[in-house]
Enzyme design. Structure first.
Site, mmCIF file in Angstrom:
data_model
loop_
_atom_site.group_PDB
_atom_site.id
_atom_site.type_symbol
_atom_site.label_atom_id
_atom_site.label_comp_id
_atom_site.label_asym_id
_atom_site.label_seq_id
_atom_site.Cartn_x
_atom_site.Cartn_y
_atom_site.Cartn_z
ATOM 1 N N ARG A 16 45.381 -23.315 -4.084
ATOM 2 C CA ARG A 16 44.506 -24.326 -3.478
ATOM 3 C C ARG A 16 45.183 -25.690 -3.395
ATOM 4 O O ARG A 16 46.234 -25.894 -3.951
ATOM 5 C CB ARG A 16 43.243 -24.464 -4.339
ATOM 6 C CG ARG A 16 42.406 -23.235 -4.292
ATOM 7 C CD ARG A 16 41.268 -23.275 -5.308
ATOM 8 N NE ARG A 16 40.527 -22.027 -5.203
ATOM 9 C CZ ARG A 16 40.987 -20.856 -5.640
ATOM 10 N NH1 ARG A 16 42.157 -20.786 -6.250
ATOM 11 N NH2 ARG A 16 40.294 -19.757 -5.482
ATOM 12 N N HIS A 41 45.102 -11.654 -14.617
ATOM 13 C CA HIS A 41 45.221 -11.169 -13.239
ATOM 14 C C HIS A 41 46.430 -10.259 -13.033
ATOM 15 O O HIS A 41 46.908 -10.109 -11.913
ATOM 16 C CB HIS A 41 45.273 -12.361 -12.266
ATOM 17 C CG HIS A 41 44.004 -13.159 -12.239
ATOM 18 N ND1 HIS A 41 43.946 -14.492 -11.911
ATOM 19 C CD2 HIS A 41 42.721 -12.790 -12.514
ATOM 20 C CE1 HIS A 41 42.684 -14.907 -11.979
ATOM 21 N NE2 HIS A 41 41.933 -13.901 -12.349
ATOM 22 N N CYS A 88 51.871 3.069 -8.511
ATOM 23 C CA CYS A 88 51.585 4.034 -7.442
ATOM 24 C C CYS A 88 50.090 4.343 -7.469
ATOM 25 O O CYS A 88 49.551 4.730 -8.519
ATOM 26 C CB CYS A 88 52.394 5.313 -7.652
ATOM 27 S SG CYS A 88 51.872 6.612 -6.500
ATOM 28 N N CYS A 91 56.121 10.603 -5.620
ATOM 29 C CA CYS A 91 55.095 11.352 -4.883
ATOM 30 C C CYS A 91 54.804 10.798 -3.493
ATOM 31 O O CYS A 91 53.872 11.282 -2.836
ATOM 32 C CB CYS A 91 53.812 11.416 -5.703
ATOM 33 S SG CYS A 91 52.883 9.878 -5.677
HETATM 34 P P1 NAD Z 1 44.531 -23.351 -8.515
HETATM 35 O O1 NAD Z 1 45.528 -23.027 -7.474
HETATM 36 O O2 NAD Z 1 43.102 -23.177 -8.212
HETATM 37 O O3 NAD Z 1 44.723 -24.847 -9.074
HETATM 38 C C1 NAD Z 1 45.890 -25.326 -9.568
HETATM 39 C C2 NAD Z 1 45.609 -26.489 -10.531
HETATM 40 O O4 NAD Z 1 46.858 -26.968 -10.992
HETATM 41 C C3 NAD Z 1 44.894 -27.708 -9.890
HETATM 42 O O5 NAD Z 1 43.865 -28.131 -10.758
HETATM 43 C C4 NAD Z 1 45.995 -28.774 -9.810
HETATM 44 O O6 NAD Z 1 45.509 -30.105 -9.955
HETATM 45 C C5 NAD Z 1 46.858 -28.382 -10.987
HETATM 46 N N1 NAD Z 1 48.249 -28.832 -10.929
HETATM 47 C C6 NAD Z 1 49.025 -29.094 -9.843
HETATM 48 N N2 NAD Z 1 50.256 -29.478 -10.211
HETATM 49 C C7 NAD Z 1 50.274 -29.441 -11.574
HETATM 50 C C8 NAD Z 1 51.258 -29.715 -12.551
HETATM 51 N N3 NAD Z 1 52.502 -30.107 -12.230
HETATM 52 N N4 NAD Z 1 50.917 -29.589 -13.854
HETATM 53 C C9 NAD Z 1 49.662 -29.186 -14.221
HETATM 54 N N5 NAD Z 1 48.693 -28.916 -13.335
HETATM 55 C C10 NAD Z 1 48.990 -29.033 -12.027
HETATM 56 O O7 NAD Z 1 44.936 -22.512 -9.735
HETATM 57 P P2 NAD Z 1 44.099 -21.621 -10.625
HETATM 58 O O8 NAD Z 1 42.839 -22.323 -11.038
HETATM 59 O O9 NAD Z 1 45.006 -21.150 -11.658
HETATM 60 O O10 NAD Z 1 43.641 -20.384 -9.686
HETATM 61 C C11 NAD Z 1 44.427 -19.771 -8.727
HETATM 62 C C12 NAD Z 1 44.594 -18.299 -8.956
HETATM 63 O O11 NAD Z 1 45.642 -17.903 -8.110
HETATM 64 C C13 NAD Z 1 45.063 -17.952 -10.326
HETATM 65 O O12 NAD Z 1 44.049 -17.285 -10.939
HETATM 66 C C14 NAD Z 1 46.282 -17.043 -10.157
HETATM 67 O O13 NAD Z 1 45.940 -15.683 -10.310
HETATM 68 C C15 NAD Z 1 46.693 -17.191 -8.755
HETATM 69 N N6 NAD Z 1 47.977 -17.886 -8.578
HETATM 70 C C16 NAD Z 1 48.994 -17.658 -9.455
HETATM 71 C C17 NAD Z 1 50.193 -18.315 -9.284
HETATM 72 C C18 NAD Z 1 51.285 -18.035 -10.282
HETATM 73 O O14 NAD Z 1 51.339 -16.933 -10.830
HETATM 74 N N7 NAD Z 1 52.158 -18.999 -10.532
HETATM 75 C C19 NAD Z 1 50.367 -19.197 -8.229
HETATM 76 C C20 NAD Z 1 49.309 -19.381 -7.328
HETATM 77 C C21 NAD Z 1 48.101 -18.720 -7.535
#
Ligand code: NAD
Length: 256
Positions: free
Chosen positions: A40, A123, A131, A155
């Site tokens: 986001r 997650h 698979c 498979c």
């Molecule tokens: P999100 O994408 O909804 O929000 C990210 C949050 O990180 C925001 O609040 C933002 O202000 C904050 N942020 C940005 N830069 C930052 C920094 N340098 N230090 C600390 N915080 C910072 O993330 P979410 O709430 O974790 O949900 C997104 C879902 O998408 C997760 O559940 C995950 O499964 C998945 N996702 C995972 C990854 C990954 O594995 N790295 C990346 C993208 C999305």
């Protein structure tokens, strides 16, 4: 009175030192300084890709289309990322007995790459492929992604990344571990999560309800900040955790 970040970090360090059970709850924000954008927000992945491609129904109906996006986001891109200071300090805290577990929403494997061992992946993990026919799992690297969708070498079944797609249930193990941690934690450290993703977002309020002190690190206020956060360390995860680590680790390890 407005408190400086440094004084809030000192307070957080003192709470972490005296805590008997500390949980870190991490979201996409912790990996931003490793070069992985969140989903986001302004620079989020959803500005470039269609979130529908990560819905389980879409994947099962159009695996090739879904895999094209998955390959770009999770393998061409995530695959090159390395842990940053925030992941490293959390691993150091675990090693020193200052952190009981990590509950992560991330699927990038960076906590394990930094050396953390008690990591509950809410997650799943993009570094494993499963698979859908014989349920055999593979480590990313064992399977070629030159032809999409990739097929099981045993498979010929469709391979799926072993992370939770939209519309899929959370695996039992991390769910149980998260509820357990929310019941036991003296300190609950939220790093880089908007708090908008269900049902993971229900874990921090549960910890608060059970008496945990909530410390939150995020450059921006989240859904949690004005609701349950006790100490808000406003800043980037790597920078703030770096400072916290300097204070926490100023006492050497017993076996140093
Ligand atoms: P999100 O994408 O909804 O929000 C990210 C949050 O990180 C925001 O609040 C933002 O202000 C904050 N942020 C940005 N830069 C930052 C920094 N340098 N230090 C600390 N915080 C910072 O993330 P979410 O709430 O974790 O949900 C997104 C879902 O998408 C997760 O559940 C995950 O499964 C998945 N996702 C995972 C990854 C990954 O594995 N790295 C990346 C993208 C999305």
């Amino acid at each position: 009175m407005i408190r400086s970040l440094d004084s809030a970090i000192l307070d957080a360090a003192s709470l972490l030192r005296s805590s008997r059970f500390t949980t870190a709850f991490t979201g996409a924000g912790i990996s931003v300084e490793s070069g992985i954008p969140p989903f986001r927000g302004e620079k989020g992945l959803w500005n470039k890709y269609d979130p529908r491609t990560l819905e389980i129904g879409f994947f099962l109906n159009q695996p090739e289309e879904s895999w094209k996006v998955i390959k770009q986001i999770f393998y061409d891109f995530f695959g090159k990322a390395a842990p940053n200071q925030a992941h490293v300090v959390l691993a150091g805290m675990e090693q020193r007995g200052m952190l009981s577990c990590i509950i992560t929403q991330n699927i990038d494997n960076l906590h394990q790459a930094a050396g953390s061992t008690v990591v509950h992946e809410f997650h799943g993990n993009s570094m494993k492929l499963v698979c859908l026919v014989c349920m055999h799992t593979y480590v990313y690297g064992e399977i070629s992604l030159d032809t999409l969708p990739p097929r099981c070498p045993k498979c010929e079944g469709l391979l799926k990344p072993d992370f939770v797609f939209f519309g899929e249930a959370i695996p039992q193990e991390p769910l149980a571990a998260a509820y357990d941690a929310a019941g036991k934690s003296d300190v609950f450290l939220i790093i880089g999560s908007t708090g908008e993703v269900m049902p993971a977002n229900q874990i921090p309020p549960l910890a608060k309800q059970n008496g945990a002190t909530i410390i939150e690190i995020n450059p921006q206020e989240s859904h949690y900040t004005r609701w349950i956060t006790d100490i808000f360390l406003q800043g980037k995860a790597g920078e703030v955790m770096g400072k916290l680590g300097e204070i926490l680790f100023s006492t050497p390890l017993h076996n140093d």
